[in-house]
Write a protein that holds these residues in place. Structure first.
Motif, PDB file in Angstrom:
ATOM      1  N   TYR A  91       0.878  -1.252  -0.130  1.00  0.00           N
ATOM      2  CA  TYR A  91      -0.019  -0.073  -0.036  1.00  0.00           C
ATOM      3  C   TYR A  91       0.907   1.284  -0.090  1.00  0.00           C
ATOM      4  CZ  TYR A  91      -4.689  -1.981   0.741  1.00  0.00           C
ATOM      5  OH  TYR A  91      -5.930  -2.609   0.531  1.00  0.00           O
ATOM      6  N   GLU A  92       1.920   1.149   0.740  1.00  0.00           N
ATOM      7  CA  GLU A  92       2.906   2.628   0.803  1.00  0.00           C
ATOM      8  C   GLU A  92       3.402   2.630  -0.402  1.00  0.00           C
ATOM      9  OE1 GLU A  92       3.184   4.529   3.619  1.00  0.00           O
ATOM     10  OE2 GLU A  92       1.535   3.811   4.072  1.00  0.00           O
ATOM     11  N   HIS A 128       2.608   1.905  -3.358  1.00  0.00           N
ATOM     12  CA  HIS A 128       1.472   2.343  -4.496  1.00  0.00           C
ATOM     13  C   HIS A 128       1.148   3.874  -4.283  1.00  0.00           C
ATOM     14  CE1 HIS A 128       0.426  -1.129  -7.251  1.00  0.00           C
ATOM     15  NE2 HIS A 128       0.996  -1.973  -6.226  1.00  0.00           N
ATOM     16  N   LYS A 129       1.005   4.098  -2.929  1.00  0.00           N
ATOM     17  CA  LYS A 129       0.741   5.556  -2.427  1.00  0.00           C
ATOM     18  C   LYS A 129       1.927   6.506  -3.188  1.00  0.00           C
ATOM     19  CE  LYS A 129      -0.418   8.159   1.674  1.00  0.00           C
ATOM     20  NZ  LYS A 129      -0.838   8.095   3.289  1.00  0.00           N
ATOM     21  N   GLU A 130       3.034   6.134  -2.929  1.00  0.00           N
ATOM     22  CA  GLU A 130       4.104   6.899  -3.430  1.00  0.00           C
ATOM     23  C   GLU A 130       4.010   7.026  -4.876  1.00  0.00           C
ATOM     24  OE1 GLU A 130       7.718   5.137  -1.986  1.00  0.00           O
ATOM     25  OE2 GLU A 130       7.340   5.625  -0.010  1.00  0.00           O
ATOM     26  N   GLU A 139       1.336   9.630  -5.603  1.00  0.00           N
ATOM     27  CA  GLU A 139       1.934  11.108  -5.118  1.00  0.00           C
ATOM     28  C   GLU A 139       2.735  11.514  -6.181  1.00  0.00           C
ATOM     29  OE1 GLU A 139       3.142  10.414  -1.158  1.00  0.00           O
ATOM     30  OE2 GLU A 139       1.192  10.607  -0.235  1.00  0.00           O
ATOM     31  N   TYR A 196      -7.515   8.958  -6.021  1.00  0.00           N
ATOM     32  CA  TYR A 196      -6.539   7.969  -5.727  1.00  0.00           C
ATOM     33  C   TYR A 196      -6.247   8.205  -4.322  1.00  0.00           C
ATOM     34  CZ  TYR A 196      -6.435   6.504 -10.677  1.00  0.00           C
ATOM     35  OH  TYR A 196      -6.939   6.079 -11.801  1.00  0.00           O
ATOM     36  N   LYS A 197      -5.894   9.698  -4.017  1.00  0.00           N
ATOM     37  CA  LYS A 197      -5.409   9.827  -2.761  1.00  0.00           C
ATOM     38  C   LYS A 197      -6.352   9.642  -1.476  1.00  0.00           C
ATOM     39  CE  LYS A 197      -1.588  13.236  -3.455  1.00  0.00           C
ATOM     40  NZ  LYS A 197      -1.291  14.644  -3.141  1.00  0.00           N
ATOM     41  N   PHE A 221      -6.959   5.928  -0.655  1.00  0.00           N
ATOM     42  CA  PHE A 221      -5.683   5.570   0.323  1.00  0.00           C
ATOM     43  C   PHE A 221      -6.028   6.037   1.821  1.00  0.00           C
ATOM     44  CE2 PHE A 221      -3.033   4.987  -3.583  1.00  0.00           C
ATOM     45  CZ  PHE A 221      -2.585   3.768  -3.122  1.00  0.00           C
ATOM     46  N   SER A 222      -6.617   7.181   1.737  1.00  0.00           N
ATOM     47  CA  SER A 222      -7.052   7.731   3.063  1.00  0.00           C
ATOM     48  C   SER A 222      -8.298   6.876   3.730  1.00  0.00           C
ATOM     49  CB  SER A 222      -7.668   9.357   2.841  1.00  0.00           C
ATOM     50  OG  SER A 222      -6.551   9.925   2.481  1.00  0.00           O
ATOM     51  N   GLU A 258      -6.926   3.496   4.906  1.00  0.00           N
ATOM     52  CA  GLU A 258      -6.382   3.673   6.130  1.00  0.00           C
ATOM     53  C   GLU A 258      -7.244   3.789   7.295  1.00  0.00           C
ATOM     54  OE1 GLU A 258      -3.479   6.801   5.476  1.00  0.00           O
ATOM     55  OE2 GLU A 258      -2.281   5.609   4.081  1.00  0.00           O
ATOM     56  N   LEU A 284      -7.766   0.179  -6.935  1.00  0.00           N
ATOM     57  CA  LEU A 284      -6.653   0.086  -5.854  1.00  0.00           C
ATOM     58  C   LEU A 284      -6.380  -1.231  -5.535  1.00  0.00           C
ATOM     59  CD1 LEU A 284      -4.656   1.273  -4.002  1.00  0.00           C
ATOM     60  CD2 LEU A 284      -6.702   1.522  -2.386  1.00  0.00           C
TER      61      LEU A 284
END
Length: 357
Positions: free
Chosen positions: A178-179, A181-183, A186, A196-197, A200-201, A204, A295
């Motif tokens: 997850y981290e 793909h989050k990077e 961004e 997309y952000k 992720f939020s 989480e 996702l």
């Protein structure tokens, strides 16, 4: 010469009937043909000796006793056919009798010759990812809140006792996925970046919320009460009830057993070469945010690409050595039931949205 040729007529007299004393077909079926077997490399390496054959049959006897099979009598045959035939016979009988049987191997060290058997639970190519977002939605659905509470007890058992990894734990494989793909999101400057952000939020937030709930050990204390008080009103209720029954049975029967108890390979996280060769169980078994949508599809693609680079897969495995020492009466019964539970739990939560009205 031009007269019509007379054809040969069949006579009325018949040939005397002659038959065998028994039915030929039955006699053929009762005939037992020994297979033509190729001598294994292990037997070639063992070499002929009275001690080798004696050790072989002693170990075979222990193996047969343990698995409750009747070995073929092969001592009347010459070496090495006698041992090769005995191994072939044992393998065929173990295939039929032992659910998780994988193979038997014949080993020889400086002291003796003996068998080792291997039992393995075959996980195939399945990702055992339990989605928790449907459970979060269920908790906020007045019609399914009772279902959610029952499944919270199931998840608490899987979290605390079965030791299923959770994707919000920093040492878990999916946390890293997850981290990563989050990077990537961004770093990309696209119109969909904000959407997309937010995904992720959401993952989480819901992940932390559900982990806090299943971390509460009260869910295990009231598991039996919740199950006893639960009333099925439709097919979905009954499915939840069945899943909970299986989980409670495992909890009672195996109160301290982890899904990793018979992991075939012990991993050293600092050994990069080891990580590149074997897919650890912790990588394909886990709680996850969701198993639908872009996702998950993005993460699943990365996982599949990574797994394609691996050579082997870590699976629950038991090896038993028949060298004269006491043999532990262990089995993969726990794993057979637990993986079936994971399958049912994944399907139940995945299909929950289709049952919502």
């Amino acid at each position: 010469m031009d007269a019509k040729t007379q054809g040969c007529r069949r006579g009325t007299e018949r040939q005397t009937k002659i038959s065998t004393n028994t039915y030929v077909t039955d006699g053929f079926l009762k005939t037992y043909f020994l297979p033509k077997l190729k001598e294994s490399k292990t037997l070639q390496a063992c070499g002929k000796s009275e001690k080798t054959e004696r050790d072989f049959y002693q170990s075979l006897s222990k193996l047969a006793e343990h698995y409750n099979i009747e070995p073929m009598h092969t001592t009347q045959f010459d070496y090495p056919y006698n041992m090769t035939l005995a191994m072939w016979d044992a393998e065929e009988k173990l295939k039929q009798r032992v659910l998780n049987w994988q193979e038997i191997r014949l080993l020889q060290d400086s002291k003796k010759t003996y068998f080792i058997s291997e039992e393995k639970y075959n996980t195939g190519t399945t990702l055992y990812y339990i989605p928790i977002e449907p459970l979060y939605q269920m908790l906020h659905d007045p019609k399914r809140k009772r279902n959610a509470q029952l499944l919270l007890s199931v998840c608490s058992y899987l979290y605390h006792i079965a030791d299923i990894p959770y994707f919000r734990q920093e040492n878990s494989y999916l946390y890293w996925m997850y981290e990563m793909h989050k990077e990537w999101v961004e770093e990309d400057d696209t119109e969909e970046e904000e959407m997309y952000k937010s995904e992720f939020s959401k993952a989480e937030m819901i992940g932390d919320c559900i982990e806090q709930k299943i971390f509460n050990s009260v869910n295990l204390q009231v598991f039996q009460h919740r199950l006893s008080a639960f009333k099925s009103r439709d097919a979905f209720d009954h499915e939840c009830w069945q899943v909970a029954c299986t989980a409670l049975e495992l909890y009672i029967q195996y109160p301290q057993e982890s899904i990793f108890r018979n992991a075939s390979v012990q991993h050293d996280p600092n050994n990069e070469e080891d990580e590149n060769e074997t897919i650890g169980m912790e990588k394909y078994i886990s709680f996850i945010s969701h198993t639908k949508g872009w996702l998950y599809e993005s993460i699943a693609d990365s996982i599949n690409n990574e797994f394609n680079e691996y050579g082997t897969m870590q699976e629950p495995t038991i090896c038993k050595c028949f060298d004269g020492r006491d043999i532990m009466n262990t089995s993969l019964n726990f794993e057979n039931k637990l993986f079936a539970l994971l399958d049912d739990m994944c399907s139940l939560l995945y299909n929950y949205e289709t049952t919502r009205k």
